[in-house]
Design an enzyme around this catalytic site. Structure first.
Site, short mmCIF file in Angstrom:
data_model
loop_
_atom_site.label_atom_id
_atom_site.label_comp_id
_atom_site.label_asym_id
_atom_site.label_seq_id
_atom_site.Cartn_x
_atom_site.Cartn_y
_atom_site.Cartn_z
N GLY A 8 0.73 -1.28 -0.10
CA GLY A 8 -0.05 -0.09 -0.05
C GLY A 8 0.86 1.20 -0.15
N TYR A 141 -14.98 -1.20 8.03
CA TYR A 141 -13.47 -0.92 8.23
C TYR A 141 -12.98 -1.06 9.76
CZ TYR A 141 -9.32 2.24 8.21
OH TYR A 141 -7.91 2.59 8.58
#
Length: 318
Positions: A8, A141
């Protein structure tokens, strides 16, 4: 850490953490990865590879070929975006992270996982939220973060993997504007202050959330990963924060530097509901005790630096 793989790398944290690590350990010792090809400093400043973190075979081969001793796993979708695509959020944030953790076990590397204040929920104590407390998040999340906090603990206890992690608050940076997060307003407000002298917040006044300047967040990652493991009682999901603020507090700090700055409100119900489910402030005593966590920036020093840096770029994001 001697040879590090970062997933990421194109995200808000990774885009700044990779150059930071390359300065500390040497450019060739930090492999940046992301789902899409990178350009600019991320790709030009050291090794880079495209990687889908859900592909365990490719992930293992990459870590093995690089001879990595540490995986810093940052890949994931943020809170507000996750609520709009729950299946994708689960696949990337949970399945992808579980794959990354299994790669660390197979290849014998240390493993860092970024949790979040989103791991808490409405039933969590709101003020001075303890290191260990009730966690019942109301976003996909947050649910994913809790799942991985527990899985990291399991992999350490069951397999001896050197897992470590932080519960990040909202992160504020002048380098990269975030995308899809509930705390995004705390970055946007600085850019709009420089560009227009006013800002319309999608978070309501009086909504307190923990925040931290990105420079302190980068130091925290390195500080935890370099800490003596004998001191670590918790290992994963350390509460960390530098300040608890609402939009009015940030606007007031900006007004001391830019007289006449004004703030208005057009509240986004989705992100406001998410924000209200999170703590107002965190108890960070475990991080201070176990690995000497000590942020350098408060609201005033961060505000001055944010405005100076953004102004020097003509109000543009990097």
């Amino acid at each position: 850490m001697k040879r590090v793989v970062v997933t990421g790398s194109g995200g808000q944290i990774g885009s700044e953490l990779v150059p930071h690590l390359r300065r500390l350990y040497g450019a060739e010792r930090v492999l940046a990865t992301d789902l899409r090809p990178a350009s600019g400093p991320l790709a030009e400043g050291g090794p880079f590879a495209c990687l889908d973190v859900r592909d365990g075979e490719a992930f293992s081969a990459l870590v093995r070929h690089f001879r990595a001793d540490t995986v810093l796993h940052l890949a994931g979708l943020l809170s507000a975006r996750g609520e709009k695509d729950v299946a994708l959020a689960w696949d990337v944030n949970v399945n992808g992270s579980a794959t990354a953790l299994e790669v660390a076990r197979q290849e014998g590397t240390a493993f860092f996982f970024p949790s979040s204040i989103a791991a808490f929920g409405p039933s969590t104590p709101k003020k001075e939220t303890p290191q260990e407390t009730l966690q019942r998040p109301t976003t996909i999340y947050g649910v994913g973060k809790v799942a991985l906090e527990l899985l990291c603990d399991y992999y350490h206890l069951k397999f001896g993997v050197d897992t470590r992690g932080l519960r990040f608050p909202g992160l504020i940076s002048h380098e990269t504007q975030p995308g899809g997060g509930t705390t995004d307003y705390a970055v946007h407000i600085y850019y709009e202050a420089v560009r227009k002298g006013n800002y319309t917040s999608f978070i309501a006044p009086g909504t307190f959330m923990d925040m931290m300047y990105m420079a302190d967040a980068l130091d925290a990652v390195v500080g935890l990963m370099e800490a003596d493991p004998a001191r670590l009682v918790h290992r994963n999901a350390f509460n960390i924060s530098a300040m608890s603020v609402d939009p009015e507090a940030i606007a007031s700090a900006i007004g001391k530097v830019i007289p006449g700055f004004t703030i208005a409100y057009d509240v986004d119900p989705l992100r406001q509901a998410i924000a209200e489910s999170w703590p107002d402030s965190l108890d960070c005593s475990a991080a201070r005790k176990e690995w000497d966590f000590a942020p350098r920036y408060d609201l005033e020093t961060m505000t001055r630096e944010m405005l100076d840096r953004i102004a020097s770029k003509g109000g543009r994001a990097a």
